[in-house]
Enzyme design. Structure first.
Site, mmCIF file in Angstrom:
data_model
loop_
_atom_site.group_PDB
_atom_site.id
_atom_site.type_symbol
_atom_site.label_atom_id
_atom_site.label_comp_id
_atom_site.label_asym_id
_atom_site.label_seq_id
_atom_site.Cartn_x
_atom_site.Cartn_y
_atom_site.Cartn_z
ATOM 1 N N ARG A 104 -26.469 -10.953 50.941
ATOM 2 C CA ARG A 104 -25.966 -10.397 49.694
ATOM 3 C C ARG A 104 -26.234 -8.910 49.675
ATOM 4 O O ARG A 104 -27.387 -8.504 49.762
ATOM 5 C CB ARG A 104 -26.751 -11.027 48.544
ATOM 6 C CG ARG A 104 -25.936 -11.723 47.560
ATOM 7 C CD ARG A 104 -26.677 -12.412 46.498
ATOM 8 N NE ARG A 104 -27.921 -11.870 45.985
ATOM 9 C CZ ARG A 104 -28.327 -12.032 44.738
ATOM 10 N NH1 ARG A 104 -27.555 -12.671 43.897
ATOM 11 N NH2 ARG A 104 -29.482 -11.589 44.335
ATOM 12 N N THR A 108 -24.017 -4.409 45.317
ATOM 13 C CA THR A 108 -22.769 -4.984 44.790
ATOM 14 C C THR A 108 -22.861 -6.494 44.596
ATOM 15 O O THR A 108 -22.010 -7.089 43.922
ATOM 16 C CB THR A 108 -21.619 -4.718 45.774
ATOM 17 O OG1 THR A 108 -21.923 -5.397 47.015
ATOM 18 C CG2 THR A 108 -21.460 -3.231 46.049
ATOM 19 N N ASP A 200 -36.987 -14.804 45.725
ATOM 20 C CA ASP A 200 -36.068 -14.705 46.862
ATOM 21 C C ASP A 200 -36.394 -15.835 47.846
ATOM 22 O O ASP A 200 -37.459 -15.856 48.471
ATOM 23 C CB ASP A 200 -36.233 -13.337 47.533
ATOM 24 C CG ASP A 200 -35.207 -13.140 48.641
ATOM 25 O OD1 ASP A 200 -34.410 -12.189 48.543
ATOM 26 O OD2 ASP A 200 -35.202 -13.945 49.607
ATOM 27 N N ASP A 203 -37.190 -14.875 51.572
ATOM 28 C CA ASP A 203 -38.501 -14.209 51.697
ATOM 29 C C ASP A 203 -39.639 -15.210 51.531
ATOM 30 O O ASP A 203 -40.661 -15.128 52.212
ATOM 31 C CB ASP A 203 -38.638 -13.100 50.645
ATOM 32 C CG ASP A 203 -37.859 -11.850 51.026
ATOM 33 O OD1 ASP A 203 -37.521 -11.704 52.218
ATOM 34 O OD2 ASP A 203 -37.581 -11.031 50.130
HETATM 35 C C1 PRP Z 1 -29.768 -15.691 49.112
HETATM 36 C C2 PRP Z 1 -29.506 -17.184 49.088
HETATM 37 C C3 PRP Z 1 -28.011 -17.250 49.000
HETATM 38 C C4 PRP Z 1 -27.677 -16.054 48.152
HETATM 39 C C5 PRP Z 1 -27.386 -16.535 46.761
HETATM 40 O O1 PRP Z 1 -29.515 -15.172 50.366
HETATM 41 O O2 PRP Z 1 -30.034 -17.849 50.195
HETATM 42 O O3 PRP Z 1 -27.353 -17.206 50.253
HETATM 43 O O4 PRP Z 1 -28.832 -15.216 48.144
HETATM 44 O O5 PRP Z 1 -26.934 -15.495 45.968
HETATM 45 P P1 PRP Z 1 -25.450 -15.418 45.417
HETATM 46 O O6 PRP Z 1 -25.123 -16.761 44.867
HETATM 47 O O7 PRP Z 1 -25.528 -14.350 44.364
HETATM 48 O O8 PRP Z 1 -24.531 -15.036 46.536
HETATM 49 P P2 PRP Z 1 -29.758 -13.625 50.730
HETATM 50 O O9 PRP Z 1 -28.501 -12.849 50.544
HETATM 51 O O10 PRP Z 1 -30.965 -13.127 50.006
HETATM 52 O O11 PRP Z 1 -29.965 -13.658 52.295
HETATM 53 P P3 PRP Z 1 -31.162 -14.277 53.160
HETATM 54 O O12 PRP Z 1 -31.064 -15.771 53.040
HETATM 55 O O13 PRP Z 1 -30.837 -13.802 54.523
HETATM 56 O O14 PRP Z 1 -32.472 -13.748 52.639
HETATM 57 N N1 URA Z 2 -31.045 -15.317 46.086
HETATM 58 C C1 URA Z 2 -32.328 -15.741 46.013
HETATM 59 O O1 URA Z 2 -32.972 -15.956 47.036
HETATM 60 N N2 URA Z 2 -32.869 -15.907 44.786
HETATM 61 C C2 URA Z 2 -32.186 -15.693 43.669
HETATM 62 O O2 URA Z 2 -32.736 -15.883 42.566
HETATM 63 C C3 URA Z 2 -30.848 -15.243 43.765
HETATM 64 C C4 URA Z 2 -30.301 -15.082 44.995
#
Ligand code: PRP
Ligand code: URA
Length: 209
Positions: A104, A108, A200, A203
């Site tokens: 994400r 944006t 997150d 993380d």
């Molecule tokens: C997190 C989560 C989803 C996304 C959800 O991933 O695992 O994929 O955010 O958010 P959204 O519904 O607003 O799109 P992130 O982008 O943090 O990536 P990561 O898993 O690599 O940490």
């Molecule tokens: N992605 C995450 O990991 N946590 C949230 O709350 C939203 C998006």
């Protein structure tokens, strides 16, 4: 809500509360998401096709129920989806596995793809896409879109937490895809995080912050 299943089983809710606690350490968080994925997996695989196979117990022969049909496909949205994937593979070790790499954009909130690899014959298989968080749903909508472009027709989406805004956006984009979640939280905050949420997910699974 139509096409959304909230798994309200006490074990699911208790484990989810443990995951939400900010003091829960990484190792425990990872163990909990694995356990939860098995419990959600029980729900999401409810309608797998069944047949009968002649077997012999120590007592007698019988026609025993067995899974039939082509191998199921799990598709993990990287990277947090891998937290759910591992428990599902414990449950169904023969499943095929695909990966969609999405992150994400923090400004944006748009989902940016960096990887895509899925098994073949998706049109003939049941596909379960996994990602613990459905926030704005930008990532889930993009993942489902790509998987549909690769041929999948029978798709479910499994997450731990969903925001009402995300569910609405997802259902507008993919009304044919059932969502299975452990909870629907209150809302998103200004940074697109689920409130109260669990932070997150990536993380917390991997200890990167
Ligand atoms: C997190 C989560 C989803 C996304 C959800 O991933 O695992 O994929 O955010 O958010 P959204 O519904 O607003 O799109 P992130 O982008 O943090 O990536 P990561 O898993 O690599 O940490
Ligand atoms: N992605 C995450 O990991 N946590 C949230 O709350 C939203 C998006």
């Amino acid at each position: 809500m139509k096409n959304v299943t909230v798994v309200e089983h006490p074990l699911v809710q208790h484990k989810l509360s443990l995951m939400r606690r900010k003091e829960t350490p990484t190792a425990m968080f990872r163990q909990l998401i694995r356990e939860l994925s098995m419990l959600l997996g029980y729900e999401v695989t409810r309608d797998l096709p069944m047949g009968k196979e002649r077997i012999e117990t120590p007592i007698m022969e019988m026609d025993a129920p067995v899974l039939t049909g082509k191998k199921l496909v799990f598709i993990s949205v990287l990277r947090a989806g891998n937290g759910l994937l591992e428990g599902l593979l414990d449950l169904i070790p023969s499943a095929r596995v695909g990966h969609v790499g999405l992150y994400r954009d923090p400004d944006t909130l748009v989902a940016v793809e960096y990887y895509f690899k899925v098994p073949d014959e998706l049109d003939e298989r049941k596909v379960i896409i996994v990602d613990p968080m459905l926030a704005t749903a930008n990532s889930a909508i993009a993942a489902v879109q790509r998987v549909k472009e690769a041929g999948a027709r029978d798709i479910k989406f499994v997450c731990l937490l969903a925001a009402p805004e995300g569910i609405e956006a997802f259902q507008q984009a993919h009304p044919d895809v059932q969502i299975i979640t452990a909870a629907i939280d209150h809302q998103l905050n200004d940074h697109g995080y689920i409130v109260p949420g669990l932070g997150d997910a990536g993380d917390r699974i991997y200890g990167t912050k």
